[in-house]
Design a protein around this motif. Sequence first.
Motif, mmCIF file in Angstrom:
data_model
loop_
_atom_site.group_PDB
_atom_site.id
_atom_site.type_symbol
_atom_site.label_atom_id
_atom_site.label_comp_id
_atom_site.label_asym_id
_atom_site.label_seq_id
_atom_site.Cartn_x
_atom_site.Cartn_y
_atom_site.Cartn_z
ATOM 1 N N ARG A 137 48.489 52.036 39.820
ATOM 2 C CA ARG A 137 49.105 50.981 39.016
ATOM 3 C C ARG A 137 49.228 49.736 39.889
ATOM 4 O O ARG A 137 49.914 49.741 40.912
ATOM 5 C CB ARG A 137 50.481 51.411 38.500
ATOM 6 C CG ARG A 137 50.411 52.627 37.583
ATOM 7 C CD ARG A 137 51.800 53.110 37.163
ATOM 8 N NE ARG A 137 51.690 54.329 36.366
ATOM 9 C CZ ARG A 137 51.535 54.360 35.054
ATOM 10 N NH1 ARG A 137 51.488 53.218 34.377
ATOM 11 N NH2 ARG A 137 51.429 55.506 34.407
ATOM 12 N N LEU A 138 48.547 48.679 39.468
ATOM 13 C CA LEU A 138 48.561 47.425 40.213
ATOM 14 C C LEU A 138 48.162 46.306 39.264
ATOM 15 O O LEU A 138 47.049 46.318 38.718
ATOM 16 C CB LEU A 138 47.586 47.480 41.403
ATOM 17 C CG LEU A 138 47.411 46.180 42.189
ATOM 18 C CD1 LEU A 138 48.713 45.769 42.872
ATOM 19 C CD2 LEU A 138 46.302 46.327 43.229
ATOM 20 N N GLY A 139 49.047 45.356 39.056
ATOM 21 C CA GLY A 139 48.732 44.265 38.145
ATOM 22 C C GLY A 139 48.455 44.773 36.741
ATOM 23 O O GLY A 139 49.321 45.355 36.081
ATOM 24 N N THR A 170 34.573 46.677 32.675
ATOM 25 C CA THR A 170 35.806 46.199 32.055
ATOM 26 C C THR A 170 35.570 44.790 31.538
ATOM 27 O O THR A 170 34.872 43.994 32.172
ATOM 28 C CB THR A 170 36.985 46.217 33.040
ATOM 29 O OG1 THR A 170 38.139 45.634 32.404
ATOM 30 C CG2 THR A 170 36.672 45.424 34.301
ATOM 31 N N ARG A 171 36.116 44.496 30.376
ATOM 32 C CA ARG A 171 35.985 43.149 29.808
ATOM 33 C C ARG A 171 37.090 42.230 30.306
ATOM 34 O O ARG A 171 37.058 41.029 30.047
ATOM 35 C CB ARG A 171 36.022 43.232 28.281
ATOM 36 C CG ARG A 171 34.922 44.094 27.694
ATOM 37 C CD ARG A 171 34.981 44.123 26.182
ATOM 38 N NE ARG A 171 34.640 42.834 25.590
ATOM 39 C CZ ARG A 171 34.617 42.586 24.282
ATOM 40 N NH1 ARG A 171 34.924 43.552 23.430
ATOM 41 N NH2 ARG A 171 34.292 41.402 23.820
ATOM 42 N N ASP A 172 38.061 42.784 31.023
ATOM 43 C CA ASP A 172 39.194 42.012 31.517
ATOM 44 C C ASP A 172 38.948 41.616 32.977
ATOM 45 O O ASP A 172 38.972 42.479 33.860
ATOM 46 C CB ASP A 172 40.477 42.843 31.402
ATOM 47 C CG ASP A 172 41.715 42.053 31.817
ATOM 48 O OD1 ASP A 172 41.571 40.859 32.158
ATOM 49 O OD2 ASP A 172 42.815 42.641 31.803
ATOM 50 N N PRO A 173 38.712 40.341 33.274
ATOM 51 C CA PRO A 173 38.485 39.919 34.665
ATOM 52 C C PRO A 173 39.658 40.259 35.575
ATOM 53 O O PRO A 173 39.473 40.553 36.756
ATOM 54 C CB PRO A 173 38.295 38.402 34.558
ATOM 55 C CG PRO A 173 37.895 38.151 33.132
ATOM 56 C CD PRO A 173 38.602 39.206 32.338
ATOM 57 N N ALA A 174 40.881 40.234 35.026
ATOM 58 C CA ALA A 174 42.057 40.549 35.839
ATOM 59 C C ALA A 174 42.032 42.002 36.283
ATOM 60 O O ALA A 174 42.406 42.329 37.420
ATOM 61 C CB ALA A 174 43.331 40.250 35.056
ATOM 62 N N ASP A 193 42.034 43.243 40.116
ATOM 63 C CA ASP A 193 43.044 44.156 40.651
ATOM 64 C C ASP A 193 42.398 45.402 41.250
ATOM 65 O O ASP A 193 42.866 45.924 42.278
ATOM 66 C CB ASP A 193 44.030 44.553 39.551
ATOM 67 C CG ASP A 193 44.882 43.369 39.099
ATOM 68 O OD1 ASP A 193 45.061 42.439 39.902
ATOM 69 O OD2 ASP A 193 45.340 43.375 37.936
ATOM 70 N N LEU A 194 41.336 45.885 40.629
ATOM 71 C CA LEU A 194 40.637 47.050 41.175
ATOM 72 C C LEU A 194 40.005 46.720 42.527
ATOM 73 O O LEU A 194 40.048 47.532 43.463
ATOM 74 C CB LEU A 194 39.570 47.517 40.182
ATOM 75 C CG LEU A 194 38.803 48.797 40.563
ATOM 76 C CD1 LEU A 194 39.757 49.970 40.723
ATOM 77 C CD2 LEU A 194 37.746 49.111 39.516
ATOM 78 N N LEU A 195 39.433 45.540 42.647
ATOM 79 C CA LEU A 195 38.868 45.116 43.926
ATOM 80 C C LEU A 195 39.943 45.029 45.009
ATOM 81 O O LEU A 195 39.724 45.432 46.152
ATOM 82 C CB LEU A 195 38.180 43.763 43.773
ATOM 83 C CG LEU A 195 36.878 43.736 42.969
ATOM 84 C CD1 LEU A 195 36.450 42.295 42.715
ATOM 85 C CD2 LEU A 195 35.774 44.490 43.695
ATOM 86 N N GLY A 217 43.638 48.590 31.072
ATOM 87 C CA GLY A 217 44.130 49.013 32.379
ATOM 88 C C GLY A 217 44.014 50.491 32.644
ATOM 89 O O GLY A 217 44.496 50.980 33.682
ATOM 90 N N THR A 218 43.360 51.236 31.762
ATOM 91 C CA THR A 218 43.197 52.682 31.967
ATOM 92 C C THR A 218 41.747 53.079 31.690
ATOM 93 O O THR A 218 40.988 52.330 31.068
ATOM 94 C CB THR A 218 44.114 53.492 31.027
ATOM 95 O OG1 THR A 218 43.762 53.187 29.675
ATOM 96 C CG2 THR A 218 45.577 53.150 31.268
ATOM 97 N N VAL A 219 41.376 54.277 32.148
ATOM 98 C CA VAL A 219 40.026 54.798 31.910
ATOM 99 C C VAL A 219 39.971 55.312 30.474
ATOM 100 O O VAL A 219 40.721 56.209 30.087
ATOM 101 C CB VAL A 219 39.684 55.929 32.896
ATOM 102 C CG1 VAL A 219 38.306 56.519 32.558
ATOM 103 C CG2 VAL A 219 39.716 55.411 34.323
ATOM 104 N N THR A 220 39.064 54.733 29.688
ATOM 105 C CA THR A 220 38.949 55.132 28.278
ATOM 106 C C THR A 220 37.656 55.867 27.969
ATOM 107 O O THR A 220 37.536 56.490 26.910
ATOM 108 C CB THR A 220 39.032 53.892 27.356
ATOM 109 O OG1 THR A 220 37.987 52.975 27.711
ATOM 110 C CG2 THR A 220 40.383 53.197 27.513
ATOM 111 N N ALA A 221 36.668 55.785 28.856
ATOM 112 C CA ALA A 221 35.395 56.484 28.609
ATOM 113 C C ALA A 221 34.710 56.742 29.940
ATOM 114 O O ALA A 221 34.901 56.012 30.913
ATOM 115 C CB ALA A 221 34.496 55.650 27.699
#
Length: 569
Positions: free
Chosen positions: A344-346, A365-369, A373-375, A545-549
């Motif tokens: 959990r981060l950002g 991911t379609r979310d740049p944020a 955060d993953l990087l 923010g979570t793994v969906t597939a």
Amino acid sequence: MPVGGSAGGIVLRRVIRGQRGRVVSASALGMTHQACEALVPVVIGAAIDSAFATGSTQALLRWLVVLGVLFLVLSTCYRTSARIAEGAGEHAAHLLRLELGSRVLDPRGGADANRLPGALTSVATNDARRVGSVAEVLPYGCAAIAALVVSAVALLRISVPLGLLVLLGIPPLLWLGHRISRPLEQRSETEQESAAHASGVAADLVSGLRVLKGMGAESAAVDRYRTTSQDSLAAALRAARSRAGHEGALLALTGVFIAVIGIVGAYLAMDGSISVGDLVAAVGLAQFLIAPFQLLAYANAEFAQARASARRIADVLASPTAVPGGTQSPADTEAGRVRLYDVRLGTLRGVDLDLPAGSLTGIVTRDPAAAHDLLLALARETDPTEGRVELDGTPLTDLDPDLLRRAVLVSPHDADLFEGSLLDVVRAGANTAEGTDTRTVAAALTASGADEVARVLPHGTATMLGERGRSLSGGQRQRVALARALAADTPVLVLHDPTTAVDTVTESRIAARLRDIRRGRTTILITTSPALLATTDRVVVLDGGTVTADGSHAELLATDETYRAAVLA
């Protein structure tokens, strides 16, 4: 010229201690120079009384020889002292720049938090120079004090009232000089902060010049910089006015003090308490005292500005680290298995991933944020607020950050290129730049398509690239940055959108070659490029923010609407 007990004062004391040998030598020579200067009018006065009054040629010649020796000593001491003092200032500033550079480059990070790159540059240049100058100025202050002491002793020999006047008058003048320097210190700090901010804004605008032109936002950018520059100019003018007022006030005080000495000396001569030679010596000493008082005013002003700069340097050096430092080394085998447990981060909300060693995994991911955060988590630029990231079973928090980054290389989408030849830029990614296997570099150039870039450059891989690779197009910069990342040959490589600025044909070639060059090494591609994702062993989809597939590229295209929307948009 107090240095203070604050963090800035600690920096100043360290600078002085670090250059102690040079400062002591320069101070001793400077004090000798000033003492000889003070003795010149005394010798002239003695020559008048013992030679001119008696008409003795031999006595006159003896005093001329004494004067010649004094001038020889004082000129030699001045040149040597100035050279040593200037060297002390330059060495001190250099050591400060090294210390600041070491802190900024600390693998634990934190020094650049809430600071523009231009502001850090200003601290490492202007502030370091001002603080380093303390080691150069201190010998001048010591020499000025020595001149005042010698002058006071000489005046005591001539007349006790004159000597006491100087001895009792100097401490209040020094105290007043320190009090007068307070506004200069405060305005100098404001001036440096404004200049650093203006430098940061300028660097920010220059780096984004192409984007600004593309958006047609040049006028807004110019207005922004004009406002910042005008604020900086106003602060600089306030500091200049403060320095002028400081020096003018000190000169006025010392002028009055010296005039009083001259008047008292003239009165004593008229009264017959001192001889004509003593009067000449007293007047000469009164005129000479202007120089040490000017030196003290100069040293006081430099110390005031140095204290302000020292506080800024201390703030950078004391910046809290972004992540705590671990002590363990990555496993000797460096297999490259990466695991994320409920991270959990950002924008990340409990991400669980198991990326086997040697796998090629795509993350969409379609979310740049979320990608950002993953990087941050994988590069350990920021630790997760909850959960953990592991490398080969060891939490990243337990690993030494420097050794971790030799095992896990995160190449961001906007990776900067340093100035140098194309070959040197690519070699910079390897742990042993000059000793890098030529075949590894050649393979990296080929896999990234940077060999094609080299072929169109005038001198091939020896072509010099400008700062941040501005002489290259966007696609060329991306290929060179990718080559640098591949040349490092780290056990784990994380790439974020490495081919967004290249054409589809080149991207397809890079995708195929990337799989070959990273075979047996863990590679993570954070991208929405179909060409790159088609070569992966597995693709993970992050949404909300979570793994969906989780599946292959072909499977997800057929079954996951979110994935299709992200990849085929």
